[in-house]
Write an enzyme that holds these catalytic residues in place. Structure first.
Site, short mmCIF file in Angstrom:
data_model
loop_
_atom_site.label_atom_id
_atom_site.label_comp_id
_atom_site.label_asym_id
_atom_site.label_seq_id
_atom_site.Cartn_x
_atom_site.Cartn_y
_atom_site.Cartn_z
N LYS A 179 0.84 -1.20 -0.12
CA LYS A 179 0.09 0.15 0.17
C LYS A 179 0.91 1.19 0.00
O LYS A 179 2.11 1.28 0.61
CB LYS A 179 -1.02 0.11 1.25
CG LYS A 179 -2.00 1.11 1.28
CD LYS A 179 -3.03 0.81 2.61
CE LYS A 179 -3.69 1.84 2.57
NZ LYS A 179 -4.96 1.68 3.90
N SER B 262 -9.77 1.47 2.77
CA SER B 262 -8.93 2.27 1.87
C SER B 262 -7.73 1.49 1.24
O SER B 262 -7.40 1.93 0.38
CB SER B 262 -8.23 3.16 3.05
OG SER B 262 -7.49 2.49 3.94
N SER C 231 -9.83 -1.16 6.95
CA SER C 231 -9.23 -0.82 5.67
C SER C 231 -8.71 -1.83 4.96
O SER C 231 -8.32 -1.83 3.78
CB SER C 231 -8.36 0.20 5.79
OG SER C 231 -9.09 1.62 5.73
#
Lengths: 478, 476
Positions: free
Chosen positions: A80, A155, A179
């Site tokens: 990420k 996310s 997330s």
């Protein structure tokens, strides 16, 4: 050859050790898949093809001399884009950090480097990890690889999408309030949020420090355990990290001395809370667990209103504090200004997106000296009580079975109503507030072919049990 | 109204840089004077993703400062984020301690003209220093070398009443902190800085006046002068009927005046939150006790011990302990001597007169002083001889016992001998003898003086006086 990219980490390890294919070949296959597919999926913000090739060659060289570093040596993975990578831009999918190149590696990146894993690139996300669809990214739109008209969740949108689209062997995400788990559920992959502190947060760009956890996204429970084993443990650079004898994967025995006790959350099973397909999956999972010898009981989630409010307040306050440093003076989005205040105002107004600014304003208000006692201090108290009550549940049960999300992935551009958002959040915030390990397990598909998932929540450091149960469910997944 | 109709109320916030090798939350060095931005890392630069890890030495030194200042050291304290925007603060918050500081409720004993005063210390907390802005050719440059250097802030109660007193407080505080090794106390390098809160009120009033804060004073003189100026300024304002406004000021050393920096219409909101990246700071009783053992002995405690161990008068013990070197010298001499009180007397009433300079340096070694006290204590020589010998020792070193033998300086205690001399004195001084017999007791002293003169000051005083008295009675 392309079929290889579906393989598990253990299969890769065996094949690499046997010389069936090299890390270089494997890395190239993933890079080719990114090339082929990511234009549509949009999981990656940065692909580090050159260094990936070089790292893969080094892994092959080690293997040739018999110096294999472990299960992840030569395995291609992605991060990420909120994990700092030395020399590789790290954007948090924000205009604020669009050109930020960190001079250091996050703790997990160092660990994975030391383990010989090959970094393929950095993955899209909601801006500064604020969002649950990936749509707040200022840099790219990620699509759900299962159905490109649907959101991938967020996310950690790119982390889940990349694994689902076979664009990496595994990925890391961050989970502050679901997330990692929620996008994993939407994309049909495994998403683990470990016990708070099990994996060092050092170098993971903070959203809400007391909730943030490094999360792991994989295509199987066993893969998840492999990655977790490599990353877990005390790190001197993260004072909140913990050293705990990590329960070995597969520690739980089916024919143990007593049956596994599983709690189902009463409120979430009520009519109209979950979409019918999710509800059906959950009922099926419950049945399967029973067939596996588990005893099923019902529990109520403690103070749902307080939990949701506490989460919103704590997250906003800590986010506002953590994001105050982005002023464009040392790095990040910067415009010329005549005066200091103007500089702050310009850089922060233009560098951040809407969702980020909204939460900063909210959090800043909540921690003002006249508000703090009313909101933030009370939120912390509520949180402490909720943690106590969750731990109380684990005196009677080994794990909690719940949905990861109240619905499957929905169409891009959908705006959730407040009630829908509330139901979605209820599924994930408890594990975050109480710092408990939680694993999203793919569990079949709905009539439209969209992935369904269940969530297993455990007592602190019960990661091994969660993974083991997930593995058993894997065998009986519809 | 005049200055004497007003009372000043002064409190100090002292920032002391702790003597650690590395910064408070990372392992960057804390050396002073390095090239700008060469002692920085992602942590002290507050780069995204970086996290603090607390340097344990910081906690130890801060706790030692607290113990030295009679504070309660908290077994559990925590760190908080003090949040404000400024370019020298790279995270936009300073990690400090808000509601739960490491040390609380201490005091410092200040010696003033009116006697000793206890100046309350409300709290001592740890925090990180900020970077340094430098303005050059219309540009502002930032040096982050200082960012993350460990500090303690020592907050006094508003117990000080004059610039002089505040400067004395700061001197005493500095001496204590330096002697514990908590800080190097180098004010010119900014290791010790001071913010001052000043207000004035009519004598007798119980409530406080409106206060101003004078920032960043880095010398004792400036503290004293800035406060005195500020007191006068505030009194003048009140007398003109204008009233004092709450504001932050700085001291201009050239003009000797305090200058307005900014108004504080309301107290600033630093939006304190508990630092979520750091667990609470724990100190066990055992650890606190171990730190207490590391403290040097402070004057009061040492004086009490000298009274206890050497039987000194309290006043003498206190005098000896005001100066560490003086106390050390005394103990070195007293240790090898059977008569420590005599050592103290000789040192305070005789030897000190021959020492000048700010710091105590004795012209006579401790061994020699001990030998003199022994000679006197065991009765070998009398006090007059000891004083003479001490004077001679100030000129040059010798072995007193040897010289007493060689020069036959020992006391005359032989009764027959003393009687012979006394008879001579009586024969030679008929007038004094007559005076004495007529009831003038003072005449005895004069006769005794003669006797001393005749024996070169060596006669044992008590014995010879007794013999003299007897003879005077006999020969009617």
């Amino acid at each position: 050859m392309r079929e290889l990219i579906k393989r598990s980490l253990a299969e890769h390890r065996i094949a690499l050790d046997a010389g069936d294919y090299s890390s270089l070949e494997l890395t190239r296959l993933y890079l080719e898949e990114i090339e082929r597919r990511d234009g549509d999926v949009g999981a990656y913000l940065t692909v580090t093809a050159e260094t990936a090739i070089r790292d893969a060659q080094e892994a092959d060289a080690r293997r040739a001399t018999g110096c294999v570093r472990g299960a992840l040596d030569g395995i291609p993975y992605a991060l990420k884009d909120n994990f700092c990578t030395d020399g590789v831009r790290t954007t948090c999918a924000s205009n604020m950090l669009k050109n930020f190149v960190p001079p250091y590696d996050a703790a997990v990146v160092s660990r994975l480097k030391a383990a010989g894993a090959v970094l393929l690139g950095k993955l899209n996300m909601d801006e500064f990890a604020m969002g649950s669809t990936g749509e707040t990214s200022a840099l790219r739109r990620t699509r759900n690889p299962v159905n490109e008209n649907c959101v991938p969740g967020g996310s950690s949108s790119g982390s889940a999408a990349a694994v689902a689209a076979l664009e990496a062997a595994f990925t890391l995400g961050s989970d502050t309030g679901g997330s990692v788990r929620q996008p994993a559920a939407f994309c049909g992959v495994y998403g683990m949020k470990p016990t708070y502190g099990v994996i060092s947060r050092y170098g993971m760009i903070a959203l809400a420090s007391s909730l943030d956890c490094v999360g792991v996204v994989t295509r199987s429970a066993e893969d998840c355990g492999t990655v977790l084993s490599c990353l877990s443990g005390k790190d001197a650079r993260d004072a909140t990290s913990v050293s705990h004898p990590f329960p070995k994967f597969s520690q739980y025995k089916k024919d143990g001395s007593r049956p596994l006790r599983v709690a189902v959350v009463r409120e979430l099973m009520a009519e109209g809370v979950l979409s019918s397909d999710v509800r059906h999956a959950l009922q099926l999972a419950e049945k399967r667990l029973e067939e596996l010898g588990a005893e099923i009981g019902e529990v109520s989630l403690p103070s749902p209103e307080a939990a949701l409010a506490a989460y919103d307040v704590i997250c906003a306050v800590e986010a506002a504090s953590n994001l105050a440093r982005y002023d464009g003076i040392r790095y990040g989005y910067s415009e010329a200004a005549e005066e200091l205040f103007e500089l702050y105002a310009k850089n922060r107004s233009k560098g951040f997106g809407y969702e980020v600014k909204k939460r900063i304003l909210f959090g800043t208000y909540l921690m003002g000296k006249d508000q703090r006692a009313l909101y933030y201090d009370r939120a912390q108290q509520a949180r402490a009580q909720i943690r106590e009550r969750m731990l109380g549940i684990f005196k009677q049960y080994d794990l909690i079975l719940s949905p990861t999300a109240s619905t499957p992935a929905f169409s891009t551009g959908t705006t959730l109503s407040a009630a829908e958002q509330r139901r979605a959040d209820l599924c994930v915030v408890y594990a975050s507030l109480a710092g408990l390990p939680a694993l999203s397990v793919p569990f079949g598909k709905n009539a439209d072919g969209l992935p369904l998932a269940i969530q297993l929540i455990g007592a602190p450091f019960a990661e091994g049990l969660l993974l083991d149960m997930a593995k058993r469910l894997e065998e009986v997944t519809p | 109204m005049s200055r004497s109709d007003f009372e000043a109320v002064i409190g100090l916030e002292v920032h002391a840089e702790l003597r650690t090798k590395t910064k408070i939350f990372c392992s960057c060095p804390t050396d002073f004077g390095a090239e700008p931005n060469t002692q920085c890392c992602p942590i002290c630069m507050g780069l995204p993703g970086s996290m603090p890890s607390l340097n344990r030495r910081v906690v130890e030194l801060a706790a030692m400062a607290g113990l030295a200042l009679h504070c309660t050291v908290s077994p559990i304290s925590r760190t908080d984020r003090k949040q404000y925007f400024y370019p020298d603060l790279p995270k936009a918050y300073q990690i400090s301690q808000g509601e739960v500081p490491l040390c609380r409720n201490g005091y410092l004993v200040l010696k003033t003209a009116e006697g000793e005063r206890r100046i309350g210390i409300s709290r001592i907390h740890i925090e990180e220093d900020a970077g340094k802005l430098m303005h050059e050719n219309g540009k502002t440059l930032i040096d982050y070398n200082r960012s993350g250097v460990p500090l303690i802030e020592i907050v006094s109660e508003p117990h000080l009443r004059s610039g002089r007193e505040a400067a004395d407080y700061l001197r005493t505080l500095r001496a204590i902190l330096v002697s514990c090794g908590v800080t190097d106390g180098k004010m010119q390098e900014g290791s010790l800085r001071c913010d001052v809160n000043v207000s004035v009120r009519p004598v007798g009033m119980k409530t406080f006046g409106v206060r101003t804060e004078i920032k960043n004073l880095n010398s004792f003189t400036f503290v004293e002068k800035a406060i005195e100026y500020e007191i006068a300024r505030q009194i003048a304002l009140i007398e003109r009927g204008e009233g004092v406004r709450m504001e932050t000021r700085r001291y201009d050393a050239v003009s000797g005046e305090t200058v307005l920096m900014r108004r504080k219409e309301q107290a600033e909101d630093y939006r304190f939150i508990v630092e979520p990246d750091l667990p609470p700071i724990l100190l066990t009783e055992t650890e606190i006790e171990a730190l207490r053992q590391c403290l040097p002995e402070f004057p009061d405690a040492r004086a009490a011990r000298l009274v206890r161990e050497y039987g000194l008068a309290e006043k003498d013990a206190r005098t000896l302990c005001q100066d560490v070197a003086l106390g050390n010298y005394f103990e070195a001499a007293a240790k090898s001597c059977a008569y420590p009180r005599l050592v103290s007397n000789l040192l305070l009433s005789e030897l000190l007169r021959h020492c000048d300079g700010a710091e105590f340096v004795s012209p006579v070694s401790a061994d020699r002083l001990a030998a003199l006290a022994d000679l006197m204590g065991e009765g070998t020589v009398n006090s007059a001889t000891v004083k003479k010998l001490l004077l001679r020792l100030c000129e040059g070193d010798f072995d007193p016992r040897l010289v007493v033998e060689q020069e036959d300086l020992g006391q005359i205690r032989d009764k027959a001998k003393l009687r012979t001399v006394a008879l001579e004195v009586i024969a030679e001084n008929p007038r004094a003898v007559a005076d004495y017999r007529n009831g003038k007791n003072a005449a005895l002293r004069s006769l005794q003086g003669r006797l001393m003169a005749k024996t070169g000051g060596r006669a044992e005083p008590i014995l010879s006086e007794k013999i003299m008295k007897e003879l005077l009675k006999e020969e009617v």
